[in-house]
Design an enzyme around this catalytic site. Sequence first.
Site, PDB file in Angstrom:
ATOM      1  N   TYR A 146     -40.230  14.644 -42.647  1.00 26.94           N
ATOM      2  CA  TYR A 146     -38.991  14.989 -43.328  1.00 26.94           C
ATOM      3  C   TYR A 146     -37.915  15.537 -42.390  1.00 26.94           C
ATOM      4  CZ  TYR A 146     -41.023  14.117 -47.870  1.00 26.94           C
ATOM      5  OH  TYR A 146     -41.589  13.506 -48.950  1.00 26.94           O
ATOM      6  N   LYS A 171     -54.532  12.821 -41.307  1.00 28.05           N
ATOM      7  CA  LYS A 171     -54.797  11.420 -40.947  1.00 28.05           C
ATOM      8  C   LYS A 171     -55.011  11.338 -39.442  1.00 28.05           C
ATOM      9  CE  LYS A 171     -55.167   7.054 -42.170  1.00 28.05           C
ATOM     10  NZ  LYS A 171     -56.308   6.564 -42.995  1.00 28.05           N
ATOM     11  N   ASP A 183     -56.293   9.504 -47.440  1.00 27.83           N
ATOM     12  CA  ASP A 183     -56.584   8.437 -48.394  1.00 27.83           C
ATOM     13  C   ASP A 183     -57.834   8.751 -49.207  1.00 27.83           C
ATOM     14  OD1 ASP A 183     -57.106   8.085 -45.598  1.00 27.83           O
ATOM     15  OD2 ASP A 183     -58.123   6.207 -46.022  1.00 27.83           O
ATOM     16  N   ASP A 198     -46.234  16.225 -50.239  1.00 30.10           N
ATOM     17  CA  ASP A 198     -45.321  15.711 -51.261  1.00 30.10           C
ATOM     18  C   ASP A 198     -46.069  14.764 -52.191  1.00 30.10           C
ATOM     19  OD1 ASP A 198     -43.050  15.146 -52.676  1.00 30.10           O
ATOM     20  OD2 ASP A 198     -42.024  14.085 -51.063  1.00 30.10           O
ATOM     21  N   ASP A 247     -47.767  15.736 -56.269  1.00 29.27           N
ATOM     22  CA  ASP A 247     -47.418  14.954 -57.460  1.00 29.27           C
ATOM     23  C   ASP A 247     -48.658  14.330 -58.084  1.00 29.27           C
ATOM     24  OD1 ASP A 247     -44.752  15.562 -57.116  1.00 29.27           O
ATOM     25  OD2 ASP A 247     -44.073  13.491 -57.397  1.00 29.27           O
TER      26      ASP A 247
END
Length: 337
Positions: A124, A173, A206, A230, A234
């Site tokens: 970001y 990751k 993942d 983020d 959600d």
Amino acid sequence: MSNTIAVIPGDGIGPEIMTATLRVLDALDCGLTYDYVDAGMVALEKHGDLLPKATLEKIAEHRIALKGPLTTPIGGGFTSVNVTLRRHFDLYANVRPATSFPGTKARYENIDIITVRENTEGAYLAEGQSVSEDGEIATSMVRVTRKGSARIVRYAFEMAVRKGRKKVTAVHKANIIKTASGMFLNVAREIAKEYPQIEFNEMIVDNTCMQLVMKPEQFDVIVTTNLFGDILSDLCAGLVGGLGLAPGDNIGEHAAIFEAVHGSAPDIAGKGIANPCALLLAAADMLDHLGMVDKGTRLRNAIRDTMANDHDRVTPDLGGRGNTQSFGEAIAKRVKG
């Protein structure tokens, strides 16, 4: 810390849910006074600026803000107001609780997960963004710092200790993004050793998504970088019924902004049917932050009791026959009891 908070009503449904929220806070007798300031489309229309200097000054003065949803115009070079606020005040910790409530028709009933997301760097930062002259190649740089990783991981562990949580899962990751995500993971491993009383787990992002859907009860506190946080926060909101029950806390050393995560929903603005729960839950987190933990707990319990027992007062998105005002009034009545 002052008992005055900056209040940003916001755009769209923002003023409606803010009115309901402040009515409940007044019923709780929190001793707060409100300094109203503008941001978003309302501010652009009134002041010619999405985020006026006066608004930033008031937030800096009071150090606490309660914020309704804001609209950032699409295109035209406008920068997200939310991102600007986070950077301006260095609100490095984005805390997103996901808790099950009755009557939501969610797929799970006993979710209690807190996502702690790094809020100021990573994908970001929008650094190094470029598109080749032929328009065929787009590039964006991801920058992660040891300092940024350390302070968000430490925040997650300190919060776990403070709230009596048992487990922290660092999501990464690092198997592919060996530098940026690898640094975050290595820092998390180092800091975890300082908290032997808290179980530490690490999980690839993942796999985390799959595990959250298949076996969410294994998670307690999740700590991760900006982009992953983020997405995962959600996903967690989806486990408990959606963004209508998703508060967001943006915490820094010198200021904190508490908000409803959902958007301004212009399609239902003015209809009086917006669900105020996300902002109310953010207000409960704000009370915790201000040291009024008992009042924060009373507020959450009142929301839960209202959803379970006052079906005719809750908003249509929760299957009720009420409106924003009736929902807020029912919660206010319960916090007084």
